[in-house]
Write a protein that holds these residues in place. Structure first.
Motif, PDB file in Angstrom:
ATOM      1  N   LEU A  78      -1.765 -11.803   3.051  1.00 25.30           N
ATOM      2  CA  LEU A  78      -0.413 -11.252   3.137  1.00 25.30           C
ATOM      3  C   LEU A  78       0.718 -12.157   3.319  1.00 25.30           C
ATOM      4  N   GLU A  79       0.419 -13.504   3.892  1.00 25.57           N
ATOM      5  CA  GLU A  79       1.537 -14.343   4.075  1.00 25.57           C
ATOM      6  C   GLU A  79       1.773 -15.288   2.799  1.00 25.57           C
ATOM      7  N   ASP A  97       3.257  -3.153   3.259  1.00 22.35           N
ATOM      8  CA  ASP A  97       2.984  -4.582   3.700  1.00 22.35           C
ATOM      9  C   ASP A  97       1.959  -4.831   4.563  1.00 22.35           C
ATOM     10  N   SER A  98       1.258  -3.723   4.790  1.00 23.65           N
ATOM     11  CA  SER A  98       0.066  -3.845   5.964  1.00 23.65           C
ATOM     12  C   SER A  98      -1.188  -4.145   5.040  1.00 23.65           C
ATOM     13  N   PRO A 156       4.032  -8.909   0.786  1.00 23.05           N
ATOM     14  CA  PRO A 156       5.267  -8.137   0.484  1.00 23.05           C
ATOM     15  C   PRO A 156       5.785  -9.085  -0.702  1.00 23.05           C
ATOM     16  N   TYR A 157       5.553 -10.088  -0.944  1.00 26.37           N
ATOM     17  CA  TYR A 157       6.292 -11.130  -1.917  1.00 26.37           C
ATOM     18  C   TYR A 157       5.813 -10.452  -3.078  1.00 26.37           C
ATOM     19  N   CYS A 181       4.944  -7.159  -3.821  1.00 26.05           N
ATOM     20  CA  CYS A 181       5.695  -5.808  -3.794  1.00 26.05           C
ATOM     21  C   CYS A 181       7.164  -6.018  -4.193  1.00 26.05           C
ATOM     22  N   LYS A 182       7.764  -7.156  -3.944  1.00 27.61           N
ATOM     23  CA  LYS A 182       9.308  -7.216  -4.131  1.00 27.61           C
ATOM     24  C   LYS A 182       9.353  -7.463  -5.487  1.00 27.61           C
TER      25      LYS A 182
END
Length: 450
Positions: A156-157, A197-198, A202-203, A205-206
Protein backbone atom coordinates in the motif's frame (compact mmCIF):
# COMPACT_ATOMS: atom_id res chain seq x y z
CA UNK A 1 26.70 0.27 16.46
CA UNK A 2 26.74 -0.99 19.99
CA UNK A 3 29.58 1.14 21.29
CA UNK A 4 29.66 3.44 24.29
CA UNK A 5 27.24 6.29 24.83
CA UNK A 6 28.04 9.75 23.54
CA UNK A 7 27.97 13.09 25.35
CA UNK A 8 25.04 14.98 23.80
CA UNK A 9 24.79 18.73 23.79
CA UNK A 10 21.98 20.44 25.72
CA UNK A 11 19.46 20.42 22.88
CA UNK A 12 20.06 16.79 22.05
CA UNK A 13 19.92 15.84 25.72
CA UNK A 14 16.44 17.35 25.94
CA UNK A 15 15.48 15.42 22.82
CA UNK A 16 16.75 12.16 24.27
CA UNK A 17 14.76 12.68 27.43
CA UNK A 18 11.59 12.85 25.33
CA UNK A 19 12.39 9.59 23.54
CA UNK A 20 10.25 6.59 24.43
CA UNK A 21 13.41 4.50 24.94
CA UNK A 22 15.90 7.17 25.94
CA UNK A 23 15.88 7.23 29.74
CA UNK A 24 16.49 4.12 31.74
CA UNK A 25 17.72 2.73 35.00
CA UNK A 26 17.41 -0.34 37.17
CA UNK A 27 13.71 0.33 37.83
CA UNK A 28 10.91 -0.91 35.59
CA UNK A 29 10.10 1.39 32.70
CA UNK A 30 7.40 1.44 30.06
CA UNK A 31 8.52 0.84 26.48
CA UNK A 32 6.45 1.10 23.33
CA UNK A 33 7.21 -1.31 20.50
CA UNK A 34 5.46 -0.86 17.17
CA UNK A 35 4.43 -3.31 14.48
CA UNK A 36 4.72 -2.17 10.87
CA UNK A 37 0.99 -1.44 10.69
CA UNK A 38 1.40 0.96 13.69
CA UNK A 39 -0.16 -1.50 16.10
CA UNK A 40 1.31 -0.81 19.56
CA UNK A 41 2.84 -3.33 21.95
CA UNK A 42 3.22 -1.71 25.41
CA UNK A 43 5.86 -3.35 27.60
CA UNK A 44 7.25 -2.87 31.08
CA UNK A 45 10.97 -3.64 31.09
CA UNK A 46 13.53 -3.93 33.89
CA UNK A 47 17.02 -2.53 33.31
CA UNK A 48 16.24 -0.91 29.98
CA UNK A 49 19.69 0.66 29.68
CA UNK A 50 21.40 -2.75 29.50
CA UNK A 51 18.78 -5.05 27.99
CA UNK A 52 19.79 -6.56 24.65
CA UNK A 53 17.68 -6.85 21.51
CA UNK A 54 17.68 -10.62 22.00
CA UNK A 55 16.23 -10.31 25.51
CA UNK A 56 13.65 -7.74 24.44
CA UNK A 57 12.73 -9.91 21.46
CA UNK A 58 11.92 -12.78 23.83
CA UNK A 59 9.61 -10.55 25.90
CA UNK A 60 7.74 -9.47 22.75
CA UNK A 61 7.33 -13.08 21.61
CA UNK A 62 5.79 -13.98 24.96
CA UNK A 63 3.36 -11.06 24.79
CA UNK A 64 2.33 -11.97 21.23
CA UNK A 65 2.22 -15.72 22.01
CA UNK A 66 4.63 -16.57 19.21
CA UNK A 67 6.60 -19.84 18.99
CA UNK A 68 10.40 -19.96 19.18
CA UNK A 69 10.82 -19.94 15.39
CA UNK A 70 9.68 -16.29 15.47
CA UNK A 71 13.13 -15.48 16.85
CA UNK A 72 14.51 -16.17 13.36
CA UNK A 73 11.60 -14.69 11.41
CA UNK A 74 11.48 -11.28 13.07
CA UNK A 75 13.98 -8.71 14.32
CA UNK A 76 13.96 -5.46 16.22
CA UNK A 77 14.52 -2.28 14.22
CA UNK A 78 15.05 1.37 15.05
CA UNK A 79 13.32 3.40 12.35
CA UNK A 80 12.57 6.99 11.46
CA UNK A 81 11.77 8.79 8.19
CA UNK A 82 15.52 9.27 7.66
CA UNK A 83 17.10 5.95 8.61
CA UNK A 84 16.19 2.34 9.35
CA UNK A 85 18.52 0.05 11.29
CA UNK A 86 17.99 -3.64 12.00
CA UNK A 87 19.47 -4.45 15.40
CA UNK A 88 21.67 -7.47 15.97
CA UNK A 89 20.71 -9.71 18.92
CA UNK A 90 23.66 -8.38 20.97
CA UNK A 91 22.79 -4.71 20.38
CA UNK A 92 21.39 -2.73 23.30
CA UNK A 93 18.47 -0.68 21.88
CA UNK A 94 18.87 2.03 24.50
CA UNK A 95 22.51 2.67 23.59
CA UNK A 96 21.85 2.62 19.86
CA UNK A 97 19.05 5.11 20.42
CA UNK A 98 21.42 7.35 22.36
CA UNK A 99 23.75 7.23 19.33
CA UNK A 100 20.97 8.01 16.88
CA UNK A 101 22.12 11.58 16.21
CA UNK A 102 25.59 10.26 15.30
CA UNK A 103 24.07 7.72 12.91
CA UNK A 104 21.95 10.41 11.24
CA UNK A 105 24.99 12.68 10.86
CA UNK A 106 27.04 9.88 9.35
CA UNK A 107 24.52 8.19 7.08
CA UNK A 108 22.00 10.88 6.10
CA UNK A 109 21.87 14.44 4.85
CA UNK A 110 19.72 15.57 7.77
CA UNK A 111 20.00 19.15 8.91
CA UNK A 112 21.02 19.91 12.49
CA UNK A 113 17.37 20.66 13.34
CA UNK A 114 16.22 17.34 11.85
CA UNK A 115 18.85 15.46 13.83
CA UNK A 116 17.78 17.12 17.05
CA UNK A 117 14.06 16.57 16.51
CA UNK A 118 14.09 13.09 14.98
CA UNK A 119 13.07 10.30 17.34
CA UNK A 120 13.40 6.67 16.26
CA UNK A 121 10.64 4.16 16.92
CA UNK A 122 11.37 0.66 18.11
CA UNK A 123 9.76 -1.69 15.60
CA UNK A 124 9.20 -5.47 15.48
CA UNK A 125 9.27 -6.64 11.89
CA UNK A 126 10.65 -9.19 9.45
CA UNK A 127 14.31 -10.15 9.66
CA UNK A 128 15.84 -9.43 6.24
CA UNK A 129 18.13 -12.47 6.62
CA UNK A 130 15.25 -14.94 6.97
CA UNK A 131 15.02 -16.84 3.64
CA UNK A 132 11.78 -16.56 1.71
CA UNK A 133 11.78 -20.30 1.06
CA UNK A 134 11.49 -21.03 4.79
CA UNK A 135 8.29 -18.99 5.00
CA UNK A 136 6.57 -21.78 3.05
CA UNK A 137 7.15 -24.08 6.02
CA UNK A 138 5.42 -21.77 8.52
CA UNK A 139 1.90 -22.67 9.57
CA UNK A 140 1.52 -20.62 12.78
CA UNK A 141 -1.33 -18.17 12.27
CA UNK A 142 0.23 -15.47 14.48
CA UNK A 143 3.48 -15.40 12.48
CA UNK A 144 1.65 -15.50 9.16
CA UNK A 145 -0.61 -12.65 10.23
CA UNK A 146 2.37 -10.44 11.11
CA UNK A 147 4.11 -11.27 7.83
CA UNK A 148 0.91 -10.54 5.94
CA UNK A 149 0.37 -7.20 7.72
CA UNK A 150 3.91 -6.12 6.92
CA UNK A 151 3.70 -7.18 3.27
CA UNK A 152 0.35 -5.43 2.87
CA UNK A 153 1.72 -2.24 4.42
CA UNK A 154 4.66 -2.26 2.00
CA UNK A 155 2.36 -2.83 -0.98
CA UNK A 156 0.00 0.00 0.00
CA UNK A 157 2.90 2.39 0.71
CA UNK A 158 4.50 1.71 -2.67
CA UNK A 159 7.60 0.10 -1.20
CA UNK A 160 6.64 -3.08 -3.04
CA UNK A 161 5.59 -1.75 -6.47
CA UNK A 162 3.13 -4.11 -8.16
CA UNK A 163 1.32 -4.25 -11.46
CA UNK A 164 -2.35 -3.26 -11.36
CA UNK A 165 -3.52 -6.82 -11.98
CA UNK A 166 -1.46 -8.10 -9.06
CA UNK A 167 -2.64 -5.27 -6.81
CA UNK A 168 -6.22 -6.34 -7.51
CA UNK A 169 -5.44 -9.95 -6.56
CA UNK A 170 -3.75 -8.82 -3.36
CA UNK A 171 -6.61 -6.43 -2.64
CA UNK A 172 -9.15 -9.21 -3.07
CA UNK A 173 -7.22 -11.43 -0.68
CA UNK A 174 -7.07 -8.59 1.87
CA UNK A 175 -10.83 -8.12 1.60
CA UNK A 176 -11.39 -11.82 2.27
CA UNK A 177 -8.98 -11.80 5.23
CA UNK A 178 -10.31 -8.64 6.85
CA UNK A 179 -13.99 -8.60 5.87
CA UNK A 180 -14.77 -12.31 5.91
CA UNK A 181 -16.59 -14.12 3.09
CA UNK A 182 -18.19 -11.90 0.43
CA UNK A 183 -21.75 -10.84 1.19
CA UNK A 184 -23.55 -8.97 -1.57
CA UNK A 185 -25.77 -7.12 0.92
CA UNK A 186 -22.88 -5.77 3.00
CA UNK A 187 -20.03 -5.48 0.52
CA UNK A 188 -21.33 -2.98 -1.99
CA UNK A 189 -19.58 -0.79 -4.54
CA UNK A 190 -20.25 2.22 -2.32
CA UNK A 191 -18.48 0.57 0.60
CA UNK A 192 -15.41 -0.21 -1.52
CA UNK A 193 -15.35 3.27 -2.98
CA UNK A 194 -15.01 4.82 0.47
CA UNK A 195 -12.42 2.28 1.66
CA UNK A 196 -10.42 1.75 -1.51
CA UNK A 197 -7.09 2.90 -0.08
CA UNK A 198 -7.35 0.21 2.62
CA UNK A 199 -6.96 -2.47 -0.04
CA UNK A 200 -5.24 -0.87 -3.04
CA UNK A 201 -2.18 1.43 -3.23
CA UNK A 202 -3.45 5.01 -3.35
CA UNK A 203 -0.94 6.00 -6.05
CA UNK A 204 -2.42 3.42 -8.43
CA UNK A 205 -5.96 4.64 -7.85
CA UNK A 206 -4.90 8.24 -8.52
CA UNK A 207 -3.20 7.27 -11.77
CA UNK A 208 -6.26 5.38 -12.99
CA UNK A 209 -8.53 8.32 -12.11
CA UNK A 210 -6.35 10.74 -14.07
CA UNK A 211 -6.03 8.38 -17.03
CA UNK A 212 -9.77 7.81 -17.11
CA UNK A 213 -10.44 11.56 -17.08
CA UNK A 214 -8.05 12.14 -19.99
CA UNK A 215 -9.26 9.24 -22.15
CA UNK A 216 -12.95 9.19 -21.31
CA UNK A 217 -14.71 9.39 -24.68
CA UNK A 218 -17.85 7.47 -23.82
CA UNK A 219 -16.28 4.13 -22.94
CA UNK A 220 -15.59 4.21 -19.22
CA UNK A 221 -12.87 1.95 -17.79
CA UNK A 222 -13.92 -0.59 -15.21
CA UNK A 223 -13.70 1.08 -11.81
CA UNK A 224 -11.27 -0.14 -9.20
CA UNK A 225 -14.10 -0.77 -6.76
CA UNK A 226 -15.80 -3.03 -9.32
CA UNK A 227 -12.57 -4.92 -10.06
CA UNK A 228 -11.84 -5.28 -6.36
CA UNK A 229 -15.32 -6.59 -5.64
CA UNK A 230 -15.11 -9.10 -8.49
CA UNK A 231 -11.77 -10.39 -7.25
CA UNK A 232 -13.12 -10.56 -3.70
CA UNK A 233 -15.99 -12.74 -4.98
CA UNK A 234 -13.57 -15.07 -6.79
CA UNK A 235 -11.39 -15.47 -3.71
CA UNK A 236 -14.44 -16.28 -1.57
CA UNK A 237 -15.73 -18.81 -4.09
CA UNK A 238 -12.33 -20.51 -4.27
CA UNK A 239 -12.33 -21.19 -0.49
CA UNK A 240 -14.01 -24.57 -0.10
CA UNK A 241 -12.77 -25.35 3.41
CA UNK A 242 -13.25 -24.40 7.04
CA UNK A 243 -12.80 -20.71 7.91
CA UNK A 244 -9.63 -21.19 10.00
CA UNK A 245 -7.95 -23.17 7.22
CA UNK A 246 -9.12 -20.66 4.61
CA UNK A 247 -7.54 -17.79 6.55
CA UNK A 248 -4.18 -19.59 6.73
CA UNK A 249 -4.33 -20.39 3.01
CA UNK A 250 -5.04 -16.77 2.11
CA UNK A 251 -2.19 -15.52 4.28
CA UNK A 252 0.14 -17.87 2.45
CA UNK A 253 -1.26 -16.95 -0.94
CA UNK A 254 -0.81 -13.23 -0.27
CA UNK A 255 2.78 -13.81 0.84
CA UNK A 256 3.51 -16.10 -2.13
CA UNK A 257 2.35 -13.36 -4.48
CA UNK A 258 4.71 -10.95 -2.74
CA UNK A 259 7.54 -13.49 -2.88
CA UNK A 260 7.49 -13.08 -6.66
CA UNK A 261 8.65 -9.49 -6.17
CA UNK A 262 12.47 -9.24 -6.19
CA UNK A 263 12.38 -6.73 -3.32
CA UNK A 264 10.28 -8.75 -0.87
CA UNK A 265 11.86 -8.72 2.59
CA UNK A 266 14.38 -6.03 1.67
CA UNK A 267 16.11 -3.37 3.68
CA UNK A 268 15.53 0.00 1.99
CA UNK A 269 18.01 2.85 1.57
CA UNK A 270 17.71 6.38 0.20
CA UNK A 271 19.77 7.37 -2.83
CA UNK A 272 19.95 9.29 -6.10
CA UNK A 273 21.06 8.38 -9.61
CA UNK A 274 21.92 10.48 -12.64
CA UNK A 275 19.19 11.00 -15.20
CA UNK A 276 20.09 10.42 -18.87
CA UNK A 277 20.76 13.66 -20.73
CA UNK A 278 17.62 14.85 -22.50
CA UNK A 279 16.54 17.62 -24.82
CA UNK A 280 18.42 19.93 -27.16
CA UNK A 281 20.62 21.24 -24.34
CA UNK A 282 21.35 17.74 -22.99
CA UNK A 283 19.94 18.70 -19.64
CA UNK A 284 20.28 16.18 -16.89
CA UNK A 285 19.78 15.95 -13.18
CA UNK A 286 19.22 13.34 -10.50
CA UNK A 287 16.37 11.01 -9.71
CA UNK A 288 15.44 9.96 -6.17
CA UNK A 289 15.52 6.19 -5.77
CA UNK A 290 15.17 3.52 -3.15
CA UNK A 291 17.83 0.81 -3.11
CA UNK A 292 16.29 -2.45 -1.91
CA UNK A 293 18.67 -5.18 -0.70
CA UNK A 294 17.78 -8.69 0.42
CA UNK A 295 19.30 -12.16 0.41
CA UNK A 296 18.78 -12.52 -3.33
CA UNK A 297 19.98 -9.29 -4.86
CA UNK A 298 19.68 -5.54 -5.31
CA UNK A 299 16.84 -3.52 -6.83
CA UNK A 300 16.83 0.19 -7.65
CA UNK A 301 13.30 1.61 -7.51
CA UNK A 302 12.04 4.96 -8.77
CA UNK A 303 10.53 6.51 -5.65
CA UNK A 304 8.21 8.82 -7.59
CA UNK A 305 6.97 6.52 -10.35
CA UNK A 306 6.88 3.40 -8.13
CA UNK A 307 8.53 1.05 -10.59
CA UNK A 308 11.78 -0.87 -10.92
CA UNK A 309 14.67 0.77 -12.74
CA UNK A 310 16.89 -2.27 -12.48
CA UNK A 311 16.86 -5.45 -10.42
CA UNK A 312 19.94 -7.68 -10.23
CA UNK A 313 20.73 -10.95 -8.52
CA UNK A 314 24.11 -11.23 -6.86
CA UNK A 315 25.26 -13.56 -9.65
CA UNK A 316 24.63 -10.71 -12.11
CA UNK A 317 26.63 -7.90 -10.56
CA UNK A 318 29.86 -6.59 -9.10
CA UNK A 319 29.84 -3.69 -6.67
CA UNK A 320 31.91 -1.32 -4.59
CA UNK A 321 31.50 1.87 -2.62
CA UNK A 322 33.65 5.00 -2.73
CA UNK A 323 33.80 8.20 -0.74
CA UNK A 324 35.78 10.72 -2.83
CA UNK A 325 34.58 13.62 -0.74
CA UNK A 326 32.22 14.27 2.11
CA UNK A 327 29.10 14.83 0.01
CA UNK A 328 29.47 12.22 -2.74
CA UNK A 329 29.37 8.81 -1.14
CA UNK A 330 28.72 6.40 -4.00
CA UNK A 331 27.61 2.80 -4.40
CA UNK A 332 28.76 1.42 -7.75
CA UNK A 333 26.83 -1.39 -9.43
CA UNK A 334 28.36 -3.12 -12.45
CA UNK A 335 26.37 -5.45 -14.68
CA UNK A 336 26.16 -6.79 -18.22
CA UNK A 337 24.27 -4.88 -20.85
CA UNK A 338 24.49 -3.82 -24.45
CA UNK A 339 25.31 -0.62 -26.25
CA UNK A 340 24.00 -0.26 -29.79
CA UNK A 341 23.77 -4.03 -30.09
CA UNK A 342 27.22 -4.80 -28.68
CA UNK A 343 27.67 -6.60 -25.36
CA UNK A 344 29.25 -4.34 -22.74
CA UNK A 345 29.41 -3.88 -19.02
CA UNK A 346 27.68 -0.94 -17.43
CA UNK A 347 28.42 1.04 -14.29
CA UNK A 348 25.59 2.64 -12.37
CA UNK A 349 26.40 5.27 -9.75
CA UNK A 350 24.08 5.50 -6.75
CA UNK A 351 24.79 8.62 -4.71
CA UNK A 352 24.00 8.04 -1.06
CA UNK A 353 25.54 8.64 2.33
CA UNK A 354 24.28 5.14 3.09
CA UNK A 355 26.59 3.61 0.44
CA UNK A 356 28.82 2.11 3.11
CA UNK A 357 25.83 0.45 4.78
CA UNK A 358 24.57 -0.89 1.45
CA UNK A 359 27.95 -2.28 0.44
CA UNK A 360 28.41 -4.01 3.79
CA UNK A 361 24.91 -5.50 3.63
CA UNK A 362 25.48 -6.84 0.09
CA UNK A 363 28.70 -8.50 1.20
CA UNK A 364 27.07 -10.02 4.28
CA UNK A 365 24.08 -11.33 2.30
CA UNK A 366 26.39 -13.08 -0.15
CA UNK A 367 28.45 -14.64 2.63
CA UNK A 368 25.33 -15.73 4.50
CA UNK A 369 23.66 -17.23 1.44
CA UNK A 370 26.69 -19.46 0.87
CA UNK A 371 26.37 -20.95 4.36
CA UNK A 372 22.60 -21.52 4.20
CA UNK A 373 21.50 -25.10 3.53
CA UNK A 374 19.54 -25.29 0.27
CA UNK A 375 15.78 -25.17 0.69
CA UNK A 376 13.30 -25.78 -2.08
CA UNK A 377 11.91 -22.51 -3.36
CA UNK A 378 8.68 -24.05 -4.57
CA UNK A 379 5.54 -22.94 -2.82
CA UNK A 380 2.40 -24.94 -2.13
CA UNK A 381 -0.22 -24.87 -4.84
CA UNK A 382 -2.00 -21.53 -5.25
CA UNK A 383 -5.62 -20.97 -6.11
CA UNK A 384 -6.82 -21.14 -9.69
CA UNK A 385 -7.11 -17.34 -9.71
CA UNK A 386 -3.40 -16.76 -9.06
CA UNK A 387 -2.36 -19.43 -11.57
CA UNK A 388 -4.43 -17.73 -14.25
CA UNK A 389 -2.87 -14.33 -13.55
CA UNK A 390 0.68 -15.71 -13.40
CA UNK A 391 0.56 -16.72 -17.08
CA UNK A 392 0.20 -13.13 -18.24
CA UNK A 393 3.29 -11.53 -19.80
CA UNK A 394 3.10 -7.75 -19.40
CA UNK A 395 5.57 -5.72 -21.43
CA UNK A 396 5.04 -2.63 -19.27
CA UNK A 397 5.26 -4.43 -15.95
CA UNK A 398 6.63 -2.41 -13.04
CA UNK A 399 9.14 -5.25 -12.63
CA UNK A 400 10.78 -4.75 -16.04
CA UNK A 401 14.26 -3.23 -16.08
CA UNK A 402 14.21 0.27 -17.57
CA UNK A 403 17.67 0.70 -19.02
CA UNK A 404 16.71 3.82 -20.97
CA UNK A 405 16.04 5.57 -17.66
CA UNK A 406 19.57 4.88 -16.40
CA UNK A 407 22.65 6.97 -17.09
CA UNK A 408 25.42 4.35 -17.05
CA UNK A 409 29.12 4.33 -17.88
CA UNK A 410 30.57 1.85 -20.41
CA UNK A 411 34.32 1.29 -20.22
CA UNK A 412 37.35 -0.75 -21.31
CA UNK A 413 40.44 -1.70 -19.34
CA UNK A 414 43.36 -1.99 -21.75
CA UNK A 415 45.72 -3.12 -19.02
CA UNK A 416 47.12 0.33 -18.40
CA UNK A 417 44.16 2.58 -17.72
CA UNK A 418 40.40 2.66 -17.59
CA UNK A 419 38.93 4.24 -20.71
CA UNK A 420 35.33 5.19 -21.21
CA UNK A 421 34.40 3.85 -24.59
CA UNK A 422 31.49 2.82 -26.67
CA UNK A 423 30.97 -0.06 -26.32
CA UNK A 424 33.71 -2.66 -25.40
CA UNK A 425 35.70 -3.37 -22.27
CA UNK A 426 38.17 -6.03 -21.23
CA UNK A 427 37.68 -6.79 -17.56
CA UNK A 428 35.64 -6.03 -14.52
CA UNK A 429 36.45 -2.77 -12.81
CA UNK A 430 35.65 -4.31 -9.44
CA UNK A 431 36.80 -7.43 -7.65
CA UNK A 432 33.93 -7.56 -5.13
CA UNK A 433 31.34 -10.02 -6.36
CA UNK A 434 29.74 -13.33 -5.51
CA UNK A 435 32.33 -16.11 -6.02
CA UNK A 436 32.14 -18.18 -9.22
CA UNK A 437 29.22 -16.25 -10.61
CA UNK A 438 29.51 -12.96 -12.46
CA UNK A 439 31.68 -13.10 -15.63
CA UNK A 440 32.69 -9.92 -17.39
CA UNK A 441 32.29 -9.42 -21.11
CA UNK A 442 35.68 -9.64 -22.84
CA UNK A 443 36.67 -7.39 -25.67
CA UNK A 444 37.38 -9.33 -28.85
CA UNK A 445 40.54 -7.35 -29.58
CA UNK A 446 42.04 -7.63 -26.08
CA UNK A 447 43.94 -10.72 -24.85
CA UNK A 448 42.14 -12.67 -22.12
CA UNK A 449 43.69 -12.07 -18.74
CA UNK A 450 44.84 -15.17 -16.88
Amino acid sequence: MDGSETSPNIGLHEYLMRSSVSSAGVRSLDVIVYLVNDEVIPLTVDGLSVITAHELHKIIRLVLHLPDVAQEVFALWLVSPFLEVQLKPKHQPYKVCRQWHDLLARFTKCSADDIQQDEPALQFRRNIFFPKAREYQISHSGILRLLYEEAKHNVLEGRYPCDVEDCEILGGLSCRLELGPYNQDKHTLSMFKHNLDSFLPPYICKRRSLLTALKNKGSRQSSFEQSLMNTYKEVTESSACAEEEAILNHYKEYLKKCHDLPYYGCAFFHGEIDKPAQGFLNRSGRKCVSVAINMEGVSVIDRKEKHVLISLKYTELSWDNTNPDEDEHTLWLEFDGDNEGTAVNKLLKVYSKQAELMSGLIEYCIELSQTESPVSDSAPGNTQLSEKRAKLRRQESVLCNRMKHLATIDYVDDGQEIKRVKPKRASSFFTRQAPHSYSFVQSSDTPTQS
